[in-house]
Design an enzyme around this catalytic site. Structure first.
Site, PDB file in Angstrom:
ATOM      1  N   VAL A  14       0.822  -1.208   0.000  1.00  0.00           N
ATOM      2  CA  VAL A  14       0.000   0.000   0.000  1.00  0.00           C
ATOM      3  C   VAL A  14       0.860   1.263   0.000  1.00  0.00           C
ATOM      4  O   VAL A  14       0.671   2.174  -0.804  1.00  0.00           O
ATOM      5  CB  VAL A  14      -0.945   0.022   1.223  1.00  0.00           C
ATOM      6  CG1 VAL A  14      -1.729   1.326   1.276  1.00  0.00           C
ATOM      7  CG2 VAL A  14      -1.891  -1.173   1.174  1.00  0.00           C
ATOM      8  N   ASP A  32      10.223   3.279   6.537  1.00  0.00           N
ATOM      9  CA  ASP A  32       9.922   1.907   6.935  1.00  0.00           C
ATOM     10  C   ASP A  32      10.993   1.458   7.925  1.00  0.00           C
ATOM     11  O   ASP A  32      12.164   1.833   7.797  1.00  0.00           O
ATOM     12  CB  ASP A  32       9.915   0.971   5.723  1.00  0.00           C
ATOM     13  CG  ASP A  32       9.140  -0.317   5.989  1.00  0.00           C
ATOM     14  OD1 ASP A  32       8.045  -0.486   5.423  1.00  0.00           O
ATOM     15  OD2 ASP A  32       9.639  -1.152   6.772  1.00  0.00           O
ATOM     16  N   THR A  83      -2.598  -4.202   9.461  1.00  0.00           N
ATOM     17  CA  THR A  83      -3.521  -4.399  10.583  1.00  0.00           C
ATOM     18  C   THR A  83      -4.015  -5.845  10.527  1.00  0.00           C
ATOM     19  O   THR A  83      -5.100  -6.116  10.020  1.00  0.00           O
ATOM     20  CB  THR A  83      -4.713  -3.415  10.512  1.00  0.00           C
ATOM     21  OG1 THR A  83      -5.208  -3.358   9.163  1.00  0.00           O
ATOM     22  CG2 THR A  83      -4.302  -2.029  10.940  1.00  0.00           C
ATOM     23  N   THR A 118      -6.661  -0.695   7.167  1.00  0.00           N
ATOM     24  CA  THR A 118      -8.030  -1.136   7.435  1.00  0.00           C
ATOM     25  C   THR A 118      -8.231  -1.329   8.931  1.00  0.00           C
ATOM     26  O   THR A 118      -7.452  -2.021   9.594  1.00  0.00           O
ATOM     27  CB  THR A 118      -8.318  -2.454   6.708  1.00  0.00           C
ATOM     28  OG1 THR A 118      -8.114  -2.275   5.312  1.00  0.00           O
ATOM     29  CG2 THR A 118      -9.750  -2.906   6.957  1.00  0.00           C
ATOM     30  N   CYS A 258      -6.543  -9.104   3.188  1.00  0.00           N
ATOM     31  CA  CYS A 258      -7.774  -8.298   3.136  1.00  0.00           C
ATOM     32  C   CYS A 258      -9.024  -9.135   3.377  1.00  0.00           C
ATOM     33  O   CYS A 258      -9.620  -9.082   4.443  1.00  0.00           O
ATOM     34  CB  CYS A 258      -7.870  -7.585   1.779  1.00  0.00           C
ATOM     35  SG  CYS A 258      -6.568  -6.356   1.534  1.00  0.00           S
ATOM     36  N   ARG A 329       1.149 -13.248   2.535  1.00  0.00           N
ATOM     37  CA  ARG A 329       0.539 -12.910   3.825  1.00  0.00           C
ATOM     38  C   ARG A 329      -0.802 -13.630   3.974  1.00  0.00           C
ATOM     39  O   ARG A 329      -1.668 -13.519   3.122  1.00  0.00           O
ATOM     40  CB  ARG A 329       0.321 -11.397   3.928  1.00  0.00           C
ATOM     41  CG  ARG A 329       1.582 -10.561   4.013  1.00  0.00           C
ATOM     42  CD  ARG A 329       1.251  -9.082   3.987  1.00  0.00           C
ATOM     43  NE  ARG A 329       0.591  -8.698   2.746  1.00  0.00           N
ATOM     44  CZ  ARG A 329       0.033  -7.500   2.536  1.00  0.00           C
ATOM     45  NH1 ARG A 329       0.022  -6.600   3.491  1.00  0.00           N
ATOM     46  NH2 ARG A 329      -0.533  -7.213   1.385  1.00  0.00           N
TER      47      ARG A 329
END
Length: 422
Positions: A14, A32, A83, A118, A258, A329
């Protein structure tokens, strides 16, 4: 926007595309904590494959750092950290709390902090803002402001890119909302949608993937029913799809950061306020059961062919959570591996998209460099990479022994070309 200097905190799938696009217009610093990530980005390389080298060259105002003090002079801080959920499917807000704390210590009067991660409705103002106030010593909506503009990045999708996807924006005051919206309008060619509040924007994001999750769960359940009825699911979906308003969902393994995660954020908040979200949680349970279901089907097919499951050699083609993407992920392909190993199978995994070091570090999986012929008792096509589509049926068949099972999760081949499909 005069004197705009942007900090992007978190340079994953993102954050990096955001940094690259903003770096074409404003002085932008990508931050980062991962030093190796910073080193590769400085060289103009992106292991996520979301950004082309030429995009780095076009972003002449962009720099990268792992030094938090290097973003001190920025006046917009955009937080794009992960998240996830924990092993009990409880939201893990640790990364976003830590990012908020780090940014808080740098805040100056009139700075704007924008969240893209999110979260559940209310999290920005209930969780993040108090941290910003505590560690900055400043007052919310007096000294500093917040915004929320949920990410809509679709990893591996070369058609729907950051700039061509309409962007939801919001702010903590009417003026902040206008400022945030104007900022994103600079880079989003598809336009923006200004939500009436941060809470509305948070809720809009979390239901996007919840809706997809519930719909896929329905199709997965239908696939299970049709299997019992000896009906080909793809044929049913093609027939039903001739109606103009039939939604074109397909069965499959549901993972990723997601769809397989976001619904838990909404259900967590729903339970907090005393509502039991039965449909959403039911859909999650069903989608989480698909891995074990597929393995059970493969084992039945093997038994029908007289293949001993104990010590059987299993080839799983694909580890990424989706096609044409290196992202592992929360990939639920690992459920297949776990279930096969419960039956003492020898499991090999092949995925040309996934970084071998990352696969071993994350899951302890040693990916194959290439696939040997005449070795496997069962072959499972788990991810629809273009590379797999381009391999001939004969070539894939050559990976199997004289008697073997070919199970096609993603409908890469016709029904009569495989032993089983989801």
């Amino acid at each position: 926007m005069i004197n705009t200097k942007i900090a992007i905190i978190g340079l994953g799938y993102v954050g990096l595309p955001l940094a690259v696009e903003f770096g074409k217009f404003f002085e932008t610093v990508g931050f980062d904590i991962n030093l190796s990530r910073i080193k590769e980005l400085i060289k103009g390389e992106d292991s996520t494959l979301e950004v082309e080298s030429v995009d780095f060259l076009l972003s002449k105002k962009l720099s990268f750092t792992n030094d938090i003090n290097a973003i001190k002079s920025c006046n917009f801080f955009i937080i794009t950290v992960p998240t996830p959920v924990d092993e009990n499917y409880i939201p893990n807000l640790g990364p976003i709390k830590q990012a908020s704390k780090a940014v808080a210590r740098l805040l100056k009067r009139d700075d704007v902090v924008i969240y893209e991660s999110t979260v559940y409705p209310g999290a920005t103002e209930e969780i993040c803002v108090p941290i910003l106030e505590k560690f900055s010593g400043m007052k919310f909506n007096t000294d500093f402001y917040c915004g929320y503009s949920p990410e809509r990045i679709n990893p591996g999708d070369k058609n729907h890119r950051l700039t061509t996807i309409k962007k939801i924006t919001s702010g903590s005051t009417l003026q902040a909302s206008d400022i945030v919206d104007k900022l994103y309008q600079t880079i989003i060619t598809a336009g923006t949608h200004k939500a009436e509040s941060i809470k509305v924007a948070e809720a809009a994001k979390v239901i996007e993937n919840t809706q997809r999750d519930v719909n896929i769960a329905l199709i997965n359940e239908l696939a299970m029913i049709f299997n019992k009825l000896d009906i080909d699911t793809e044929a049913v979906l093609e027939a039903a799809g001739t109606k103009w308003n039939f939604l074109p969902f397909r069965p499959g393994i549901v993972g990723g950061h997601c769809i397989g995660v976001d619904p838990y954020y909404l259900t967590f908040k729903a339970l907090q306020v005393g509502y039991n979200p039965e449909m959403i949680l039911s859909g999650r349970r069903l989608n989480n059961s698909i891995g074990p279901y597929i393995v059970k089907q493969v084992k039945l097919l093997m038994a029908n062919k007289g293949i001993d499951i104990i010590k059987a050699n299993i080839l799983i083609m694909g580890l990424a959570f989706k096609e044409n993407c290196p992202d592992i992920r929360n990939t639920r392909v690992v459920d297949l591996i776990t279930e096969f190993k419960k039956s003492n199978c020898n499991v090999d995994v092949y995925d040309p998209w996934v970084d071998k070091i990352e696969a071993y570090k994350e899951y302890g999986i040693k990916l194959l460099d290439e696939v040997n012929s005449n070795k496997y008792d069962s072959i499972v096509l788990a991810v629809a990479h273009d590379e797999f589509k381009q391999i001939s049926l004969e070539k894939i068949q050559s990976f199997g022994k004289n008697i073997y099972v070919l199970y096609d999760v993603k409908y890469l081949f016709k029904k009569n070309e495989t032993d089983g499909r989801l």
